[in-house]
Write a protein that holds these residues in place. Structure first.
Motif, PDB file in Angstrom:
ATOM      1  N   ASP A 136       0.798  -1.228   0.000  1.00 49.89           N
ATOM      2  CA  ASP A 136       0.000   0.000   0.000  1.00 49.89           C
ATOM      3  C   ASP A 136       0.826   1.272   0.000  1.00 49.89           C
ATOM      4  O   ASP A 136       0.308   2.355  -0.313  1.00 49.89           O
ATOM      5  CB  ASP A 136      -0.918   0.016   1.228  1.00 49.89           C
ATOM      6  N   PHE A 137       2.094   1.158   0.398  1.00 50.58           N
ATOM      7  CA  PHE A 137       2.931   2.349   0.538  1.00 50.58           C
ATOM      8  C   PHE A 137       4.200   2.173  -0.288  1.00 50.58           C
ATOM      9  O   PHE A 137       4.673   1.055  -0.487  1.00 50.58           O
ATOM     10  CB  PHE A 137       3.285   2.571   2.016  1.00 50.58           C
ATOM     11  N   PRO A 138       4.764   3.280  -0.793  1.00 48.81           N
ATOM     12  CA  PRO A 138       5.921   3.174  -1.685  1.00 48.81           C
ATOM     13  C   PRO A 138       7.156   2.613  -0.986  1.00 48.81           C
ATOM     14  O   PRO A 138       7.402   2.884   0.185  1.00 48.81           O
ATOM     15  CB  PRO A 138       6.158   4.623  -2.142  1.00 48.81           C
ATOM     16  N   ILE A 139       7.905   1.803  -1.714  1.00 42.66           N
ATOM     17  CA  ILE A 139       9.162   1.237  -1.227  1.00 42.66           C
ATOM     18  C   ILE A 139      10.231   1.565  -2.267  1.00 42.66           C
ATOM     19  O   ILE A 139      10.064   1.292  -3.457  1.00 42.66           O
ATOM     20  CB  ILE A 139       9.068  -0.285  -1.043  1.00 42.66           C
ATOM     21  N   ALA A 140      11.324   2.151  -1.810  1.00 46.72           N
ATOM     22  CA  ALA A 140      12.418   2.519  -2.711  1.00 46.72           C
ATOM     23  C   ALA A 140      13.712   1.849  -2.260  1.00 46.72           C
ATOM     24  O   ALA A 140      13.931   1.629  -1.074  1.00 46.72           O
ATOM     25  CB  ALA A 140      12.604   4.034  -2.736  1.00 46.72           C
ATOM     26  N   GLU A 141      14.545   1.512  -3.205  1.00 48.33           N
ATOM     27  CA  GLU A 141      15.874   0.991  -2.895  1.00 48.33           C
ATOM     28  C   GLU A 141      16.857   2.148  -2.733  1.00 48.33           C
ATOM     29  O   GLU A 141      16.791   3.135  -3.474  1.00 48.33           O
ATOM     30  CB  GLU A 141      16.359   0.067  -4.005  1.00 48.33           C
ATOM     31  N   LEU A 142      17.768   2.011  -1.790  1.00 42.86           N
ATOM     32  CA  LEU A 142      18.836   2.993  -1.665  1.00 42.86           C
ATOM     33  C   LEU A 142      19.855   2.829  -2.787  1.00 42.86           C
ATOM     34  O   LEU A 142      20.482   3.813  -3.212  1.00 42.86           O
ATOM     35  CB  LEU A 142      19.539   2.860  -0.310  1.00 42.86           C
ATOM     36  N   ASN A 143      20.026   1.630  -3.244  1.00 49.47           N
ATOM     37  CA  ASN A 143      20.987   1.358  -4.311  1.00 49.47           C
ATOM     38  C   ASN A 143      20.695   2.231  -5.533  1.00 49.47           C
ATOM     39  O   ASN A 143      19.569   2.268  -6.029  1.00 49.47           O
ATOM     40  CB  ASN A 143      20.911  -0.117  -4.710  1.00 49.47           C
ATOM     41  N   GLY A 144      21.713   2.939  -5.979  1.00 45.61           N
ATOM     42  CA  GLY A 144      21.579   3.782  -7.153  1.00 45.61           C
ATOM     43  C   GLY A 144      21.086   5.188  -6.872  1.00 45.61           C
ATOM     44  O   GLY A 144      21.104   6.045  -7.763  1.00 45.61           O
ATOM     45  N   LYS A 145      20.641   5.453  -5.660  1.00 45.58           N
ATOM     46  CA  LYS A 145      20.170   6.790  -5.299  1.00 45.58           C
ATOM     47  C   LYS A 145      21.352   7.695  -4.938  1.00 45.58           C
ATOM     48  O   LYS A 145      22.419   7.239  -4.555  1.00 45.58           O
ATOM     49  CB  LYS A 145      19.198   6.726  -4.120  1.00 45.58           C
ATOM     50  N   THR A 146      21.106   8.992  -5.026  1.00 39.57           N
ATOM     51  CA  THR A 146      22.128   9.988  -4.692  1.00 39.57           C
ATOM     52  C   THR A 146      21.883  10.536  -3.293  1.00 39.57           C
ATOM     53  O   THR A 146      20.785  11.022  -3.003  1.00 39.57           O
ATOM     54  CB  THR A 146      22.126  11.138  -5.706  1.00 39.57           C
ATOM     55  N   ALA A 171      12.333  13.604  -2.991  1.00 42.27           N
ATOM     56  CA  ALA A 171      13.495  13.632  -2.106  1.00 42.27           C
ATOM     57  C   ALA A 171      13.091  13.546  -0.637  1.00 42.27           C
ATOM     58  O   ALA A 171      11.978  13.898  -0.248  1.00 42.27           O
ATOM     59  CB  ALA A 171      14.307  14.900  -2.348  1.00 42.27           C
ATOM     60  N   TYR A 172      14.049  13.083   0.160  1.00 38.92           N
ATOM     61  CA  TYR A 172      13.882  12.981   1.608  1.00 38.92           C
ATOM     62  C   TYR A 172      14.992  13.767   2.306  1.00 38.92           C
ATOM     63  O   TYR A 172      16.142  13.770   1.848  1.00 38.92           O
ATOM     64  CB  TYR A 172      13.968  11.524   2.062  1.00 38.92           C
ATOM     65  N   LEU A 173      14.632  14.390   3.436  1.00 38.10           N
ATOM     66  CA  LEU A 173      15.590  15.157   4.230  1.00 38.10           C
ATOM     67  C   LEU A 173      15.775  14.489   5.586  1.00 38.10           C
ATOM     68  O   LEU A 173      14.803  14.106   6.241  1.00 38.10           O
ATOM     69  CB  LEU A 173      15.087  16.590   4.439  1.00 38.10           C
ATOM     70  N   ILE A 174      17.036  14.381   6.028  1.00 36.01           N
ATOM     71  CA  ILE A 174      17.351  13.790   7.329  1.00 36.01           C
ATOM     72  C   ILE A 174      18.255  14.745   8.086  1.00 36.01           C
ATOM     73  O   ILE A 174      19.273  15.210   7.562  1.00 36.01           O
ATOM     74  CB  ILE A 174      18.048  12.427   7.161  1.00 36.01           C
ATOM     75  N   ASN A 175      17.874  15.033   9.331  1.00 33.04           N
ATOM     76  CA  ASN A 175      18.663  15.949  10.154  1.00 33.04           C
ATOM     77  C   ASN A 175      19.033  15.284  11.476  1.00 33.04           C
ATOM     78  O   ASN A 175      18.215  15.147  12.373  1.00 33.04           O
ATOM     79  CB  ASN A 175      17.883  17.240  10.430  1.00 33.04           C
ATOM     80  N   LEU A 221      23.507  20.399  -4.961  1.00 29.19           N
ATOM     81  CA  LEU A 221      23.192  19.277  -4.070  1.00 29.19           C
ATOM     82  C   LEU A 221      21.691  19.144  -3.872  1.00 29.19           C
ATOM     83  O   LEU A 221      21.134  18.041  -3.926  1.00 29.19           O
ATOM     84  CB  LEU A 221      23.897  19.452  -2.730  1.00 29.19           C
ATOM     85  N   LEU A 222      21.018  20.269  -3.648  1.00 26.62           N
ATOM     86  CA  LEU A 222      19.574  20.228  -3.436  1.00 26.62           C
ATOM     87  C   LEU A 222      18.846  19.686  -4.659  1.00 26.62           C
ATOM     88  O   LEU A 222      17.877  18.931  -4.543  1.00 26.62           O
ATOM     89  CB  LEU A 222      19.062  21.629  -3.094  1.00 26.62           C
ATOM     90  N   ARG A 223      19.293  20.064  -5.837  1.00 27.07           N
ATOM     91  CA  ARG A 223      18.624  19.644  -7.068  1.00 27.07           C
ATOM     92  C   ARG A 223      18.899  18.168  -7.393  1.00 27.07           C
ATOM     93  O   ARG A 223      18.035  17.471  -7.939  1.00 27.07           O
ATOM     94  CB  ARG A 223      19.063  20.515  -8.242  1.00 27.07           C
ATOM     95  N   GLN A 224      20.085  17.683  -7.079  1.00 31.52           N
ATOM     96  CA  GLN A 224      20.496  16.344  -7.498  1.00 31.52           C
ATOM     97  C   GLN A 224      20.075  15.237  -6.542  1.00 31.52           C
ATOM     98  O   GLN A 224      19.838  14.102  -6.950  1.00 31.52           O
ATOM     99  CB  GLN A 224      22.024  16.268  -7.622  1.00 31.52           C
ATOM    100  N   SER A 225      19.981  15.537  -5.254  1.00 32.46           N
ATOM    101  CA  SER A 225      19.928  14.491  -4.235  1.00 32.46           C
ATOM    102  C   SER A 225      18.555  13.847  -4.107  1.00 32.46           C
ATOM    103  O   SER A 225      17.514  14.518  -4.140  1.00 32.46           O
ATOM    104  CB  SER A 225      20.334  15.064  -2.881  1.00 32.46           C
ATOM    105  N   ASP A 226      18.578  12.526  -3.913  1.00 34.95           N
ATOM    106  CA  ASP A 226      17.374  11.787  -3.558  1.00 34.95           C
ATOM    107  C   ASP A 226      17.182  11.775  -2.042  1.00 34.95           C
ATOM    108  O   ASP A 226      16.050  11.728  -1.561  1.00 34.95           O
ATOM    109  CB  ASP A 226      17.473  10.352  -4.070  1.00 34.95           C
ATOM    110  N   PHE A 227      18.281  11.802  -1.330  1.00 31.59           N
ATOM    111  CA  PHE A 227      18.287  11.931   0.124  1.00 31.59           C
ATOM    112  C   PHE A 227      19.305  13.003   0.481  1.00 31.59           C
ATOM    113  O   PHE A 227      20.377  13.077  -0.131  1.00 31.59           O
ATOM    114  CB  PHE A 227      18.687  10.612   0.804  1.00 31.59           C
ATOM    115  N   ILE A 228      18.978  13.821   1.468  1.00 28.29           N
ATOM    116  CA  ILE A 228      19.916  14.837   1.958  1.00 28.29           C
ATOM    117  C   ILE A 228      20.080  14.611   3.450  1.00 28.29           C
ATOM    118  O   ILE A 228      19.099  14.519   4.196  1.00 28.29           O
ATOM    119  CB  ILE A 228      19.399  16.258   1.687  1.00 28.29           C
TER     120      ILE A 228
END
Length: 317
Positions: free
Chosen positions: A140-150, A227-231, A194-201
């Protein structure tokens, strides 16, 4: 040396070993907590003060001229007036790099939770949704692989580098931006890039006047909608109102933070509103592994022993 630890509870959950302190201190007294109006009394006849978050002001030091050493059982030094300490020849030492593995691990945990919609799936199972499924699984919810992400990293000191190493093990491409006010380098990209390219920051920079509100509404407007943001750095680097609006308006896919601008958030915080989607908040606990906290105990002991030998280490004033 006679010592007092003013706020043991902020570090110890009855799971740490302080036996080594008795090898370096002639006498040490532990208090779970110390209110501001109790500090002067509790440091009245000691040479050494150990503090995690209890504030030691210039006035307190002036009234206690016998103090020789202040040991901060943390990295941040804003709770001690370093100028006054230096004026009174009071050595101040802190702890450093004790939580690298813990914070890097926590960062990856948050990243994986976001990528796999872990919390949403856990809640769905507990609510009985899997029981009612028409097939063997729920998707029911999206699942993404980290592999290949920026992965874009802001702050490439020891912590940022540790996170990069773990991310690369997942097959991620890592890019690093140079921070505002610092010279550009060949191995760094601009913040905008960085903001434009990243899938995760992932943020691992200190909170300064140049990084306060660094991730604001304009920054969110440059990020991918996926994109996702982590602080796991400091509250205040991200403008919390802007983050709330970016999530509510689906400007970005999700976010996770271990820090808020005011901690604990006793007066509330915009990010604690229940209507904000796909936001994970942990209570400034990334650093708190038992191993990391035991390293702090060990570093305090090392700092005290080095001072006693006339060769202070990790001195900050």
């Amino acid at each position: 040396m006679k010592a007092v630890f003013l706020d043991q509870f902020s570090l110890d959950q009855n799971d740490l070993d302080f036996s080594g302190w008795y090898q370096v201190f002639d006498e040490v007294t532990f208090f779970e907590r110390t209110d501001p109006d109790q500090v002067l009394e509790r440091i009245a006849d000691v040479d050494v003060v150990v503090t995690n978050k209890v504030v030691i002001t210039a006035d307190m030091m002036q009234q206690r001229p016998q103090l020789k050493l202040i040991l901060i059982s943390a990295t941040g030094t804003n709770n001690v007036d370093l100028i006054q300490a230096k004026a009174q020849n009071i050595v101040v030492c802190n702890c450093q790099a004790y939580g690298t593995a813990a914070v890097a691990q926590h960062t990856m945990m948050l990243m994986l939770n976001l990528a796999t919609s872990f919390i949403q799936y856990d809640r769905a199972v507990r609510a009985g949704e899997w029981n009612k499924a028409s097939q063997f699984c729920l998707l029911d919810f999206p699942i993404a692989e980290l592999n290949g992400k920026t992965l874009g990293i802001l702050g490439y000191g020891e912590l940022g580098q540790a996170v990069a190493k773990l991310a690369e093990a997942f097959g991620m491409k890592v890019i690093v931006a140079h921070l505002p006010g610092r010279p550009a380098a060949a191995d760094r990209v601009s913040l905008e890039s960085l903001l434009r390219q990243s899938d995760f920051i992932s943020l691992h920079c200190p909170l300064t006047e140049t990084t306060r509100d660094l991730i604001d509404a304009e920054a969110f407007s440059l990020m991918k909608e996926s994109a996702y943001l982590i602080n796991c750095a400091r509250g205040g680097i991200v403008n919390e109102q802007a983050l709330a609006e970016a999530l509510i308006n689906r400007r970005i896919a999700g976010a996770a933070t271990d820090v808020l601008s005011i901690e604990p958030p006793q007066q509330g915080n915009v990010l604690l509103n229940s209507d904000i989607p796909n936001l994970i908040i942990t209570p400034h606990s990334a650093w708190g592994s038992v191993e990391a906290r035991q390293r702090i105990v060990q570093q305090v002991q090392e700092n005290a022993a080095a001072f006693k030998a006339g060769q202070p280490i990790r001195q900050v004033n």
